[in-house]
Design an enzyme around this catalytic site. Structure first.
Site, PDB file in Angstrom:
ATOM      1  N   LYS A  51      14.853  31.572  96.650  1.00 16.35           N
ATOM      2  CA  LYS A  51      16.261  31.316  96.550  1.00 16.35           C
ATOM      3  C   LYS A  51      16.835  31.384  95.197  1.00 16.35           C
ATOM      4  O   LYS A  51      16.567  30.144  94.592  1.00 16.35           O
ATOM      5  CB  LYS A  51      16.852  30.124  97.371  1.00 16.35           C
ATOM      6  CG  LYS A  51      18.244  30.099  97.800  1.00 16.35           C
ATOM      7  CD  LYS A  51      18.645  29.645  99.025  1.00 16.35           C
ATOM      8  CE  LYS A  51      18.275  27.993  99.222  1.00 16.35           C
ATOM      9  NZ  LYS A  51      19.293  27.255 100.045  1.00 16.35           N
TER      10      LYS A  51
HETATM   11  O1  G3P Z   1      21.707  26.222 102.083  1.00 19.13           O
HETATM   12  C1  G3P Z   1      23.026  25.499 101.508  1.00 19.13           C
HETATM   13  C2  G3P Z   1      24.358  25.534 102.070  1.00 19.13           C
HETATM   14  O2  G3P Z   1      24.182  25.826 103.613  1.00 19.13           O
HETATM   15  C3  G3P Z   1      25.243  24.187 101.765  1.00 19.13           C
HETATM   16  O3  G3P Z   1      25.850  23.963 102.711  1.00 19.13           O
HETATM   17  O4  G3P Z   1      27.166  22.134 103.739  1.00 19.13           O
HETATM   18  O5  G3P Z   1      26.279  21.779 101.538  1.00 19.13           O
HETATM   19  O6  G3P Z   1      27.913  23.421 101.701  1.00 19.13           O
HETATM   20  P1  G3P Z   1      26.865  22.821 102.598  1.00 19.13           P
END
Ligand code: G3P
Length: 220
Positions: free
Chosen positions: A86
């Site tokens: 990633k």
């Molecule tokens: O893979 C990371 C991504 O899904 C982050 O999610 O909820 O921290 O914006 P969030």
């Protein structure tokens, strides 16, 4: 649509896998730290996740230069055949993705917010592009609309290799519903969201009614 779990928690991964719905995992050192993990053990932890999951497992790089990302990407890819590197959307990330693609290493380009970013990611060789939904909502913009623009735009082109869209930063069942309706290939969701997707008040009420009827039939 396939479901990935966005987590570093082994118990959550094992439970979702036992439901037969888990197609992959996305994770990063921050999620691992939330589980009490130490950065030095992150690679071992990723290897454990790769052993459990029958599908791609994205592990995030932390380097900021092209060469650091390539070096880290090669280390990560050597951990397991299902490990996907990633990489954040930035010029150094694109350059590293191109180099990793040339070495046959798959990249998931993350922190993607716009159509041009997604096209650049796919063009550089990313096998997965991860537009973030919830973080647009956080700034009072429409994350679902942005995701749908990315899905439509990528669909217009042949990049010469497979590119799958991972709807990321998913916070709710509505996000998943909208992502599925527009044909996003994958939704990566926290375990709490995945558990909620199974539930509906009418399902609970129907189950209660069924059990009450069953008690009567049983005792008749
Ligand atoms: O893979 C990371 C991504 O899904 C982050 O999610 O909820 O921290 O914006 P969030």
């Amino acid at each position: 649509m396939k479901f990935f779990l966005d987590t570093a928690n082994i118990a959550e991964i094992e439970e979702a896998a036992s439901w037969g719905v888990l197609s992959g995992v996305t994770t990063n050192p921050t999620l691992y730290a939330r589980e009490g993990g130490k950065l030095a053990d992150f690679h071992n932890h990723l290897k454990r996740i790769c052993d459990i999951v029958d599908g791609p497992v994205s592990g995030e790089t932390v380097g900021l230069t092209r060469d650091e990302i390539i070096r880290e990407g090669e280390e990560l890819a050597a951990l397991a055949p299902n490990l996907i590197v990633k990489v954040p959307t930035m010029p150094e990330g694109l350059a590293a993705t191109k180099a990793l693609f040339d070495k046959g290493i798959k990249v998931n380009m993350t922190l993607c917010f716009t159509v041009p970013q997604a096209i650049l990611a796919a063009r550089s060789g990313a096998a997965y592009v991860s537009p973030f939904v919830g973080r647009f909502d956080d700034i009072s913009e429409d994350g679902i609309d942005q995701l749908s623009q990315v899905v439509m735009a990528l669909d217009n082109y042949d990049f010469g290799h497979d590119v799958e869209v991972i709807a990321a930063s998913i916070r709710s069942a509505n996000h998943v519903t909208q992502a599925a309706l527009m044909g996003a290939d994958i939704a990566t969701v926290p375990f709490a969201v995945l558990k909620n997707l199974v539930k509906h008040p009418l399902t609970d009420r129907g189950l209660e009614a069924f059990l009450a009827d069953w008690e009567k039939v049983k005792n008749s």
